[in-house]
Design an enzyme around this catalytic site. Structure first.
Site, PDB file in Angstrom:
ATOM      1  N   HIS A  91       0.840  -1.197   0.000  1.00 33.08           N
ATOM      2  CA  HIS A  91       0.000   0.000   0.000  1.00 33.08           C
ATOM      3  C   HIS A  91       0.868   1.238   0.000  1.00 33.08           C
ATOM      4  O   HIS A  91       1.952   1.237   0.583  1.00 33.08           O
ATOM      5  CB  HIS A  91      -0.922   0.007   1.232  1.00 33.08           C
ATOM      6  CG  HIS A  91      -2.112   0.875   1.051  1.00 33.08           C
ATOM      7  ND1 HIS A  91      -2.081   2.220   1.299  1.00 33.08           N
ATOM      8  CD2 HIS A  91      -3.351   0.588   0.592  1.00 33.08           C
ATOM      9  CE1 HIS A  91      -3.271   2.730   1.009  1.00 33.08           C
ATOM     10  NE2 HIS A  91      -4.060   1.772   0.578  1.00 33.08           N
ATOM     11  N   ASP A 122      -8.022  -5.133  -0.795  1.00 29.79           N
ATOM     12  CA  ASP A 122      -8.469  -5.956  -1.925  1.00 29.79           C
ATOM     13  C   ASP A 122      -8.208  -7.442  -1.734  1.00 29.79           C
ATOM     14  O   ASP A 122      -8.717  -8.249  -2.506  1.00 29.79           O
ATOM     15  CB  ASP A 122      -7.793  -5.478  -3.217  1.00 29.79           C
ATOM     16  CG  ASP A 122      -8.352  -4.148  -3.633  1.00 29.79           C
ATOM     17  OD1 ASP A 122      -9.574  -4.056  -3.779  1.00 29.79           O
ATOM     18  OD2 ASP A 122      -7.578  -3.185  -3.768  1.00 29.79           O
TER      19      ASP A 122
HETATM   20  N1  COA Z   1       3.982  -7.409  -4.789  1.00 32.72           N
HETATM   21  C1  COA Z   1       5.312  -7.442  -4.878  1.00 32.72           C
HETATM   22  N2  COA Z   1       6.100  -6.396  -4.563  1.00 32.72           N
HETATM   23  C2  COA Z   1       5.494  -5.284  -4.143  1.00 32.72           C
HETATM   24  C3  COA Z   1       4.116  -5.180  -4.015  1.00 32.72           C
HETATM   25  C4  COA Z   1       3.346  -6.302  -4.362  1.00 32.72           C
HETATM   26  N3  COA Z   1       2.013  -6.279  -4.281  1.00 32.72           N
HETATM   27  N4  COA Z   1       3.783  -3.948  -3.573  1.00 32.72           N
HETATM   28  C5  COA Z   1       4.939  -3.290  -3.421  1.00 32.72           C
HETATM   29  N5  COA Z   1       5.959  -4.103  -3.757  1.00 32.72           N
HETATM   30  C6  COA Z   1       7.375  -3.754  -3.721  1.00 32.72           C
HETATM   31  C7  COA Z   1       7.793  -3.130  -5.039  1.00 32.72           C
HETATM   32  O1  COA Z   1       8.238  -4.065  -5.959  1.00 32.72           O
HETATM   33  C8  COA Z   1       8.873  -2.193  -4.587  1.00 32.72           C
HETATM   34  O2  COA Z   1      10.041  -2.945  -4.381  1.00 32.72           O
HETATM   35  P1  COA Z   1      11.432  -2.474  -5.055  1.00 32.72           P
HETATM   36  O3  COA Z   1      11.694  -1.141  -4.402  1.00 32.72           O
HETATM   37  O4  COA Z   1      12.341  -3.579  -4.693  1.00 32.72           O
HETATM   38  O5  COA Z   1      11.126  -2.379  -6.520  1.00 32.72           O
HETATM   39  C9  COA Z   1       8.408  -1.718  -3.226  1.00 32.72           C
HETATM   40  O6  COA Z   1       7.566  -2.759  -2.732  1.00 32.72           O
HETATM   41  C10 COA Z   1       7.656  -0.401  -3.272  1.00 32.72           C
HETATM   42  O7  COA Z   1       6.620  -0.491  -4.254  1.00 32.72           O
HETATM   43  P2  COA Z   1       6.016   0.746  -5.027  1.00 32.72           P
HETATM   44  O8  COA Z   1       5.333   0.262  -6.265  1.00 32.72           O
HETATM   45  O9  COA Z   1       7.014   1.847  -5.164  1.00 32.72           O
HETATM   46  O10 COA Z   1       4.936   1.251  -3.995  1.00 32.72           O
HETATM   47  P3  COA Z   1       3.712   2.152  -4.342  1.00 32.72           P
HETATM   48  O11 COA Z   1       3.414   2.924  -3.138  1.00 32.72           O
HETATM   49  O12 COA Z   1       3.901   2.912  -5.599  1.00 32.72           O
HETATM   50  O13 COA Z   1       2.612   1.037  -4.667  1.00 32.72           O
HETATM   51  C11 COA Z   1       0.737  -0.301  -4.726  1.00 32.72           C
HETATM   52  C12 COA Z   1       1.481   0.803  -3.956  1.00 32.72           C
HETATM   53  C13 COA Z   1      -0.587  -0.560  -4.011  1.00 32.72           C
HETATM   54  C14 COA Z   1       0.457   0.163  -6.156  1.00 32.72           C
HETATM   55  C15 COA Z   1       1.585  -1.595  -4.738  1.00 32.72           C
HETATM   56  O14 COA Z   1       1.788  -2.041  -3.423  1.00 32.72           O
HETATM   57  C16 COA Z   1       0.971  -2.689  -5.603  1.00 32.72           C
HETATM   58  O15 COA Z   1       1.199  -2.729  -6.814  1.00 32.72           O
HETATM   59  N6  COA Z   1       0.159  -3.596  -5.001  1.00 32.72           N
HETATM   60  C17 COA Z   1      -0.522  -4.612  -5.767  1.00 32.72           C
HETATM   61  C18 COA Z   1      -1.825  -4.047  -6.343  1.00 32.72           C
HETATM   62  C19 COA Z   1      -2.863  -3.846  -5.291  1.00 32.72           C
HETATM   63  O16 COA Z   1      -3.102  -4.717  -4.460  1.00 32.72           O
HETATM   64  N7  COA Z   1      -3.530  -2.686  -5.360  1.00 32.72           N
HETATM   65  C20 COA Z   1      -4.585  -2.354  -4.438  1.00 32.72           C
HETATM   66  C21 COA Z   1      -4.144  -1.251  -3.521  1.00 32.72           C
HETATM   67  S1  COA Z   1      -5.331  -0.941  -2.271  1.00 32.72           S
END
Ligand code: COA
Length: 372
Positions: free
Chosen positions: A257, A308
């Protein structure tokens, strides 16, 4: 230059909700989400968000009556939803449906808050009907007429499953609606506020929000979680499946998140209800796999579940078609979206951020014959 993805940037003031990401806390207008999930109905939360207070008994009756009266679709909206191309998905139908509901709604140079609040209630009341009309159409059923005396949770569950829900299932849906209703400046809410800030109408703001919610990094994640749980053949297969995904550097849907550094405070309630319904229906396979996925992802990556994740086994246990999971999120979040639109309109300034130019500075015009 702000952090990528506007992380940490304050883009609006709101009195609607507050998150403490470090401690895993969420409040709607000051009320902790745990208390709302245990005691509130969705209709109470709608009043809390749109009118500012928890309703008295008399006000709650009014809200229920109002939502009931407003829930019907016009025959032309219903016909259009049933006539959409066969490849249309429920989220696409919902996006179109919101647009149809807003047909003929003018934009105005002056915000009329009373009118916008009426429209807000109409949107919250009609989104479940749009979802139901599309679902009935693609199943070849007659559209279930919403019972104006029943709860939104009851009517929505009935529309999605074609069956009268029992008490346990209705309360499970109600809790899911309470938990998804509002969540500060998430991507879809920002899209709604941004659209409202141009003095566009509330339906356009909600249509923009539906579009933003659909993406797999936002509300679309719950459907992907269900697909993932389907792909995993057994509890024993969870470990190798997740390890494979991590080796391929794929994201695990339903985890991580932007704001929470702990488990999402909505998740325990969804987990509890998913377990309760699985026990109630005597079908534990999906929830058992989900619990193992949670354990393995925490073990391998230290990542916690978000809202989710457990909504997927919960809706599966209710018998909701998988591609209708994200529309449930939308039906609930409509309360938050519209409340944010009212808040934006009450003290509006056009939202228009800046960009940092990273292209070539200055070029000479090249006539077409000299390019290549
Ligand atoms: N699976 C695997 N790795 C994940 C992850 C996931 N669901 N969520 C975050 N990470 C990792 C990323 O790969 C990243 O690692 P790195 O720095 O080694 O590349 C790190 O955690 C930070 O991720 P980042 O994408 O920069 O965080 P964000 O704040 O932009 O993303 C989300 C937030 C929600 C988009 C992200 O956690 C995600 O894609 N989750 C899956 C989709 C989801 O469940 N969405 C519903 C949200 S309520």
């Amino acid at each position: 230059m702000p952090a990528g993805g506007l992380e940490g940037v304050v883009a609006a003031q709101t009195a609607l909700s507050w998150i403490d990401g470090e401690r895993g806390m969420l409040l709607y207008r000051g009320y902790p989400i745990d208390e709302l999930a245990r005691h509130a109905t969705f209709e109470e939360v709608v009043h809390l968000l749109l009118d500012g207070t928890l309703p008295t008994r008399a006000q709650l009756l009014q809200v229920r009556r109002r939502l009931g009266e407003l829930s019907a679709l016009t025959p032309s909206v219903e016909r259009t939803l049933r006539a959409l191309p066969p490849q249309t998905t429920p989220m696409e139908a919902l996006r179109t449906g919101v647009s149809l509901l807003g047909s003929g709604v003018p934009t105005s140079d002056r915000v009329e808050i009373d009118r916008a609040r009426r429209d807000a209630y109409a949107i919250v009341a009609r989104l479940p009907s749009v979802i139901g009309a599309f679902e009935a159409g693609r199943r070849g059923r007659d559209t279930a007429v919403p019972d104006p005396d029943a709860s939104v949770a009851h009517n929505l569950t009935m529309a999605l499953t074609g069956k009268e829900p029992d008490e346990e299932t209705e309360r499970a849906m109600d809790v899911a609606l309470v938990l998804h209703a509002e969540h500060t400046l998430n991507a879809s809410t920002f899209a709604a506020r941004l659209t409202a800030s141009t003095l566009s109408d509330i339906y356009s703001a909600v249509a923009a929000a539906v579009g933003a919610l659909r993406g797999p990094l936002h509300g679309g994640a719950n459907e992907r979680v269900a697909r993932m749980l389907d792909e995993i053949p057994s509890v024993a297969a969870v470990g190798p499946y997740i390890d494979g995904k991590l080796v391929r550097r794929e994201r695990i849907m339903g985890f991580g998140h932007r704001v929470y550094r702990t488990e999402d405070p909505r998740a325990p309630h969804l987990r509890e209800w998913a377990q309760r319904l699985a026990d109630h229906n005597g079908q534990s396979e999906v929830i058992d796999k989900a619990l193992e996925v949670q354990r393995v992802v925490m073990d391998r990556k230290g990542l916690s579940v978000n809202v989710d994740f457990f909504s997927a086994p919960l809706y599966t246990a209710m018998g909701v078609p998988r591609d209708q999971f994200t529309p449930i999120f939308a039906a609930s979040r409509a309360a938050g979206w519209t409340a944010h639109v009212l808040e934006q309109q009450s003290d509006n300034r056009l939202i228009r951020p800046s960009s940092e130019y990273v292209g070539v500075r200055r070029r000479r015009w090249v006539p077409i014959d000299q390019r290549g």
